[in-house]
Design an enzyme around this catalytic site. Structure first.
Site, PDB file in Angstrom:
ATOM      1  N   HIS A  34    -117.533 -64.586  89.558  1.00  0.00           N
ATOM      2  CA  HIS A  34    -117.860 -65.654  90.511  1.00  0.00           C
ATOM      3  C   HIS A  34    -118.099 -65.062  91.904  1.00  0.00           C
ATOM      4  O   HIS A  34    -119.004 -65.475  92.622  1.00  0.00           O
ATOM      5  CB  HIS A  34    -116.708 -66.657  90.616  1.00  0.00           C
ATOM      6  N   GLN A  58    -118.534 -81.801  80.011  1.00  0.00           N
ATOM      7  CA  GLN A  58    -119.158 -80.687  79.294  1.00  0.00           C
ATOM      8  C   GLN A  58    -118.222 -80.071  78.252  1.00  0.00           C
ATOM      9  O   GLN A  58    -118.552 -79.083  77.614  1.00  0.00           O
ATOM     10  CB  GLN A  58    -119.684 -79.624  80.256  1.00  0.00           C
ATOM     11  N   ASP A 150    -123.823 -66.663  81.243  1.00  0.00           N
ATOM     12  CA  ASP A 150    -124.103 -67.892  80.497  1.00  0.00           C
ATOM     13  C   ASP A 150    -125.619 -68.027  80.375  1.00  0.00           C
ATOM     14  O   ASP A 150    -126.245 -68.859  81.044  1.00  0.00           O
ATOM     15  CB  ASP A 150    -123.490 -69.088  81.227  1.00  0.00           C
ATOM     16  N   SER A 186    -113.150 -66.717  83.045  1.00  0.00           N
ATOM     17  CA  SER A 186    -111.895 -67.418  83.352  1.00  0.00           C
ATOM     18  C   SER A 186    -111.035 -67.523  82.092  1.00  0.00           C
ATOM     19  O   SER A 186    -109.817 -67.601  82.163  1.00  0.00           O
ATOM     20  CB  SER A 186    -112.189 -68.818  83.887  1.00  0.00           C
TER      21      SER A 186
HETATM   22  P1  AMP Z   1    -117.787 -71.067  85.300  1.00  0.00           P
HETATM   23  O1  AMP Z   1    -116.743 -71.219  86.358  1.00  0.00           O
HETATM   24  O2  AMP Z   1    -117.307 -70.333  84.094  1.00  0.00           O
HETATM   25  O3  AMP Z   1    -118.494 -72.358  84.990  1.00  0.00           O
HETATM   26  O4  AMP Z   1    -118.898 -70.112  85.926  1.00  0.00           O
HETATM   27  C1  AMP Z   1    -119.511 -70.407  87.149  1.00  0.00           C
HETATM   28  C2  AMP Z   1    -120.668 -69.483  87.341  1.00  0.00           C
HETATM   29  O5  AMP Z   1    -120.211 -68.133  87.356  1.00  0.00           O
HETATM   30  C3  AMP Z   1    -121.709 -69.572  86.211  1.00  0.00           C
HETATM   31  O6  AMP Z   1    -123.009 -69.503  86.764  1.00  0.00           O
HETATM   32  C4  AMP Z   1    -121.396 -68.362  85.370  1.00  0.00           C
HETATM   33  O7  AMP Z   1    -122.503 -67.869  84.654  1.00  0.00           O
HETATM   34  C5  AMP Z   1    -120.965 -67.371  86.430  1.00  0.00           C
HETATM   35  N1  AMP Z   1    -120.144 -66.310  85.836  1.00  0.00           N
HETATM   36  C6  AMP Z   1    -119.025 -66.452  85.087  1.00  0.00           C
HETATM   37  N2  AMP Z   1    -118.591 -65.244  84.666  1.00  0.00           N
HETATM   38  C7  AMP Z   1    -119.460 -64.317  85.146  1.00  0.00           C
HETATM   39  C8  AMP Z   1    -119.570 -62.901  85.052  1.00  0.00           C
HETATM   40  N3  AMP Z   1    -118.690 -62.164  84.358  1.00  0.00           N
HETATM   41  N4  AMP Z   1    -120.600 -62.298  85.674  1.00  0.00           N
HETATM   42  C9  AMP Z   1    -121.514 -63.026  86.370  1.00  0.00           C
HETATM   43  N5  AMP Z   1    -121.463 -64.363  86.506  1.00  0.00           N
HETATM   44  C10 AMP Z   1    -120.453 -65.010  85.900  1.00  0.00           C
END
Ligand code: AMP
Length: 282
Positions: A34, A58, A150, A186
């Site tokens: 993030h 979701q 993702d 996460s």
């Molecule tokens: P989330 O909180 O899991 O919904 O992720 C929020 C954003 O962070 C999304 O655009 C994810 O693709 C991105 N994200 C999560 N993990 C990673 C990672 N390891 N590397 C790059 N972006 C990430």
């Protein structure tokens, strides 16, 4: 930095911002993945808004909505240190009111969701697109930052923006990994030591596949066999190959191929996803 939990305050605050606005939508439990999105947004915009919202629409009925990690205090510190202007962390009722079964939703087409994560997580991308569209409207951002971790989500959001003429640029950001190549997530907090070791075989499979492709192997069978061998002990949901521009499945691998894996760990039943561009590791 302002921490805002309601829509009216956010709208008012956004009105007072001067200069470009960048949005980083997240579900919190922030990690270096993030942070890479946030840092990029801070570099490219005068104002960065990070949303922290575990979006219930979701999640499927048997998924981890209730146990999803919530670490708002630490998340706020990370945002403050990174130079974020606004953290938007609303409660569920603030976003959706009390009648969650009668919301207007944005539903991406079947062709985009009948595969990969959309296949097992029915309705997931309706929830993602709907919350992201709301956040686009509320933030009035010119740019929004999404992780390539993702990959299907990124593809679907880009398609939504194009199909519905949202006036926003989607900025794809590379996958951030631990030193041993485990993709940050996460959900990695659910893993015990043994499971983490097993989980490493997901990224190992992807990196070995990339090597095999670079050595001239173009048949998916050989790569899948190698991956299944490596991932013994994990419950593999899919190993697939798609064209990065269309997300159509591929039989013959080429320089546009992304290989994607989803697998569950055996003890905590944690669902992990990862992917790699076989050619350039984008
Ligand atoms: P989330 O909180 O899991 O919904 O992720 C929020 C954003 O962070 C999304 O655009 C994810 O693709 C991105 N994200 C999560 N993990 C990673 C990672 N390891 N590397 C790059 N972006 C990430």
């Amino acid at each position: 930095m302002k921490i805002i939990d309601n829509i009216n305050d956010l709208k008012n605050e956004v009105k007072s911002l001067i200069g470009p606005i960048g949005l980083v939508p997240t579900m919190g439990a922030l990690h270096d993945g993030h942070k890479s999105l946030i840092d990029r947004a801070v570099k490219e915009n005068d104002n960065v808004i990070v949303s922290i919202f575990v979006n219930p629409i979701q999640f499927g009925a048997n998924e981890d909505l209730d146990k999803y990690p919530r670490t708002l205090e630490q998340d706020v510190k990370l945002c403050q240190n990174a130079g974020v202007k606004i953290v938007f962390a609303p409660k569920v009722d603030e976003m959706y009111g009390t009648d969650k079964n009668n919301l207007t939703l944005i539903c991406p087409p079947y062709s985009a969701v009948d595969k990969l994560c959309g296949k097992s997580r029915v309705g997931h991308f309706d929830g993602v697109c709907s919350v992201v569209a709301k956040l686009f409207n509320l933030s009035k951002a010119q740019k929004a930052y999404f992780g390539q971790k993702d990959a299907q989500q990124l593809f679907i959001i880009q398609k939504m923006v194009k199909d519905l003429d949202f006036d926003i640029e989607i900025v794809p950001c590379p996958i951030v990994r631990e030193a041993d190549n485990l993709a940050l997530s996460s959900r990695n907090r659910y893993l015990n030591e043994e499971e983490r070791k097993l989980a490493l075989n997901i990224s190992k499979s992807l990196f070995e596949a990339k090597k095999m492709y670079e050595m001239g192997i173009k048949e998916t069978n050989k790569i899948i066999d190698n991956s299944l061998n490596l991932m013994q002990g994990l419950e593999v949901e899919y190993i697939e190959f798609v064209d990065k521009n269309t997300f159509e499945f591929q039989q013959n691998l080429n320089d546009n191929t992304i290989m994607l894996i989803a697998a569950k760990t055996p003890i905590s039943n944690t669902r992990l996803i990862d992917n790699i561009n076989l050619c350039t590791n984008f």
